[in-house]
Design an enzyme around this catalytic site. Structure first.
Site, PDB file in Angstrom:
ATOM      1  N   TYR A 100       0.841  -1.182   0.000  1.00  0.00           N
ATOM      2  CA  TYR A 100       0.000   0.000   0.000  1.00  0.00           C
ATOM      3  C   TYR A 100       0.883   1.241   0.000  1.00  0.00           C
ATOM      4  CZ  TYR A 100      -4.088   2.751   1.459  1.00  0.00           C
ATOM      5  OH  TYR A 100      -5.102   3.652   1.543  1.00  0.00           O
ATOM      6  N   TYR A 131     -11.288  -4.518   0.008  1.00  0.00           N
ATOM      7  CA  TYR A 131     -12.169  -4.690   1.169  1.00  0.00           C
ATOM      8  C   TYR A 131     -13.118  -5.892   1.058  1.00  0.00           C
ATOM      9  CZ  TYR A 131     -11.064  -0.041   3.220  1.00  0.00           C
ATOM     10  OH  TYR A 131     -10.459   1.040   3.808  1.00  0.00           O
ATOM     11  N   HIS A 175     -14.012   6.978   5.253  1.00  0.00           N
ATOM     12  CA  HIS A 175     -12.630   7.190   4.797  1.00  0.00           C
ATOM     13  C   HIS A 175     -12.426   8.671   4.519  1.00  0.00           C
ATOM     14  CE1 HIS A 175      -8.873   6.607   2.586  1.00  0.00           C
ATOM     15  NE2 HIS A 175      -8.861   5.361   3.032  1.00  0.00           N
ATOM     16  N   GLY A 176     -11.184   9.113   4.593  1.00  0.00           N
ATOM     17  CA  GLY A 176     -10.858  10.489   4.197  1.00  0.00           C
ATOM     18  C   GLY A 176     -11.040  10.633   2.690  1.00  0.00           C
ATOM     19  N   ASP A 177     -11.327  11.855   2.237  1.00  0.00           N
ATOM     20  CA  ASP A 177     -11.596  12.005   0.799  1.00  0.00           C
ATOM     21  C   ASP A 177     -10.325  12.094  -0.049  1.00  0.00           C
ATOM     22  OD1 ASP A 177     -10.658  14.465   1.457  1.00  0.00           O
ATOM     23  OD2 ASP A 177     -12.449  15.587   0.847  1.00  0.00           O
ATOM     24  N   THR A 226      -7.719  15.856   6.629  1.00  0.00           N
ATOM     25  CA  THR A 226      -7.177  16.947   7.456  1.00  0.00           C
ATOM     26  C   THR A 226      -5.797  17.350   6.936  1.00  0.00           C
ATOM     27  OG1 THR A 226      -8.267  15.863   9.311  1.00  0.00           O
ATOM     28  CG2 THR A 226      -6.700  17.621   9.856  1.00  0.00           C
ATOM     29  N   ASP A 236      32.070  -1.423 -17.413  1.00  0.00           N
ATOM     30  CA  ASP A 236      31.728  -2.162 -16.185  1.00  0.00           C
ATOM     31  C   ASP A 236      32.839  -3.152 -15.858  1.00  0.00           C
ATOM     32  OD1 ASP A 236      30.354  -3.365 -14.110  1.00  0.00           O
ATOM     33  OD2 ASP A 236      29.085  -4.579 -15.430  1.00  0.00           O
TER      34      ASP A 236
HETATM   35  C1  SPV Z   1      24.840  -5.429 -12.943  1.00  0.00           C
HETATM   36  O1  SPV Z   1      23.690  -4.976 -13.040  1.00  0.00           O
HETATM   37  O2  SPV Z   1      25.831  -4.703 -12.933  1.00  0.00           O
HETATM   38  C2  SPV Z   1      25.060  -6.872 -12.826  1.00  0.00           C
HETATM   39  C3  SPV Z   1      24.048  -7.786 -13.373  1.00  0.00           C
HETATM   40  O3  SPV Z   1      26.079  -7.259 -12.323  1.00  0.00           O
HETATM   41  S1  SPV Z   1      24.604  -8.190 -14.968  1.00  0.00           S
HETATM   42  O4  SPV Z   1      24.791  -6.964 -15.706  1.00  0.00           O
HETATM   43  O5  SPV Z   1      23.597  -9.026 -15.572  1.00  0.00           O
HETATM   44  O6  SPV Z   1      25.864  -8.919 -14.835  1.00  0.00           O
HETATM   45 MG    MG Z   2      27.510  -5.791 -12.014  1.00  0.00          MG
END
Ligand code: SPV
Ligand code: MG
Length: 442
Positions: free
Chosen positions: A54, A86, A100-102, A133, A215
């Protein structure tokens, strides 16, 4: 005791109000006061699981929330409402009124209002809406509650709480304050449910990409921590940090302490060594898997360094990525759990989830407890329910925000160049009004 008759002996009507809150403020008291004019007040407390889906994560237990309402003199009975919708509670209580509040007329809560009206039509009863409120003390109270969930002590343990409460914990990639806000605030409502992400994945791929870097663990932890800090500033949900290989054993121990202190909930480290490349390259590039013993030593060093029970070190197995097979992955998983890993992430770059399912099924034959994590980037047709049915506890959508934002930005840049003006880009853009009001003011 539920009073069904008043002093004069007239039968009292039943009025029901559900509460999804950790504190009772004057707005709630106003609803209860108004309700008591109509008859016997029955208060509902939304159960933990429903509360997560929620609008807020509970910071006090269900029992405490129940007691809070029981202490209000106008409330004659307190019941648990297990679902956001509900249907069950109205069928069970058959109230003459729901109050309930609006403030639920707009936004994701409108679905619940529709649901209540449909239930009352089916079972009889009337909806009473009282003006919400909007006072300084109510908004201060709301802000304090939100701040409480953002503090490191609370945020850090939230992932473990989620693992207890959710059938599957849903995690989305973030790499900036803005993507953090998307993870924090995106809510959708369907016919009978409200949905939002539970936690954030600070992907090495996306954090590096956002900085225009490959990376390959080139973006170091200090720099990653700046991103963590940007996200912590504007969110409350727990963070799972992609810790790459975890680096040197000696460094990993220090880094665990740092992450734990700032309120990160978990780090996932992968069992590779040397120059790490992104797993989605698979065997197209040279990547070296760590020895079982070498990686176990890293896990043990991290576990020894950590100070709280909350923090999790999750071991990521690259055997399927490196085509070493399921047996190798299972052997490693067992060894990593013995070394103290709090969870296992199994990665695969196959288009189908079969090998991930096979791994999870086999792993669960002997281990029912250790959380399993899956990253369905390549096998993206798999559903959360399918993953859950094979014993997966955490699903990470690891890069989709970056992959959607990048082409959109590129298209806009190309359009401006092509037309020598910006007008043609406008229809795909967020309005100026929306962008300036996107960020909450303090
Ligand atoms: C990342 O998101 O950097 C990961 C997951 O290590 S993957 O890219 O699939 O290796
Ligand atoms: Mg990674």
């Amino acid at each position: 005791m539920e009073y069904l008759w008043n002093d004069r002996g007239d039968e009292m009507k039943k009025i029901y109000a559900c509460f999804c809150t950790d504190v009772i403020h004057e707005g709630h008291l106003n609803i209860i006061r108004q309700a008591s004019k109509y008859g016997t007040v029955i208060a509902g407390v939304l159960g933990d699981q429903a509360m997560i889906r929620y609008n807020r994560f509970p910071t006090v237990s269900f029992e405490e929330r129940k007691k809070m309402l029981e202490n209000i003199p106008e409330v004659s009975r307190v019941v648990e409402q297990q679902d956001v919708v509900y249907d069950n509670i109205i069928k069970e209580l058959r109230p003459d009124y729901v109050i309930h509040g609006d403030n639920w007329r707009e936004g994701p809560m409108a679905m619940i209002r529709e649901n209540v009206m449909a239930c009352l039509e089916k079972w009889g009863g009337e909806l009473i809406e009282v003006p919400y409120t909007y006072s300084e003390s109510v908004s201060n109270m709301e802000a304090i509650m939100k701040e409480r969930t953002a503090m490191p002590e609370f945020r850090r343990k939230r992932l473990r709480l989620l693992l207890k409460l959710c059938p599957i914990v849903k995690v989305i990639e973030v790499h900036s304050g803005l993507t953090g806000l998307i993870a924090e605030k995106t809510i959708v409502s369907g016919k009978s449910e409200i949905n939002q992400f539970d936690a954030m994945w600070l992907s090495s791929l996306c954090d590096s990409t956002a900085k225009g870097k490959p990376d390959i663990e080139l973006v170091d932890l200090s720099s990653r921590l700046r991103t963590v800090d940007d996200i912590l500033e504007v969110t409350t949900k727990p963070i799972i940090l992609d810790g790459d290989t975890g680096g040197l054993v000696e460094h990993f121990a220090y880094n665990v302490r740092t992450l734990e202190r700032v309120g990160v909930s978990a780090v996932i480290i992968e069992d590779k060594t040397g120059l790490k490349k992104n797993s989605l390259f698979g065997t197209d590039v040279e990547q070296t898997q760590d020895s079982v013993e070498g990686f176990c030593e890293k896990i043990r060093a991290g576990k020894k360094a950590q100070r709280t029970e909350d923090f999790m070190i999750i071991a990521r197995i690259e055997s399927l990525i490196l085509e070493k097979g399921i047996e190798d992955a299972l052997e490693r998983a067992a060894a990593y759990v013995r070394a103290g890993a709090d969870g296992i992430m199994i990665h695969s770059r196959k288009k189908e989830p079969d090998e991930v399912f096979a791994f999870c099924d086999r792993f669960r034959e002997t281990n029912r407890e250790t959380p399993l994590v899956a990253v369905p980037t390549s096998y993206n047709a798999v559903t959360e329910e399918e993953l859950r049915s094979h014993g997966v506890n955490i699903v990470i959508y690891a890069n989709q925000l970056t992959r959607s934002a990048f082409p959109a930005m590129q298209r806009t840049a190309e359009r401006i160049l092509r037309h020598h003006r910006a007008k043609e880009t406008e229809e795909e853009l967020m309005s100026i009004q929306d962008i300036i009001t996107l960020i909450d003011e303090i």
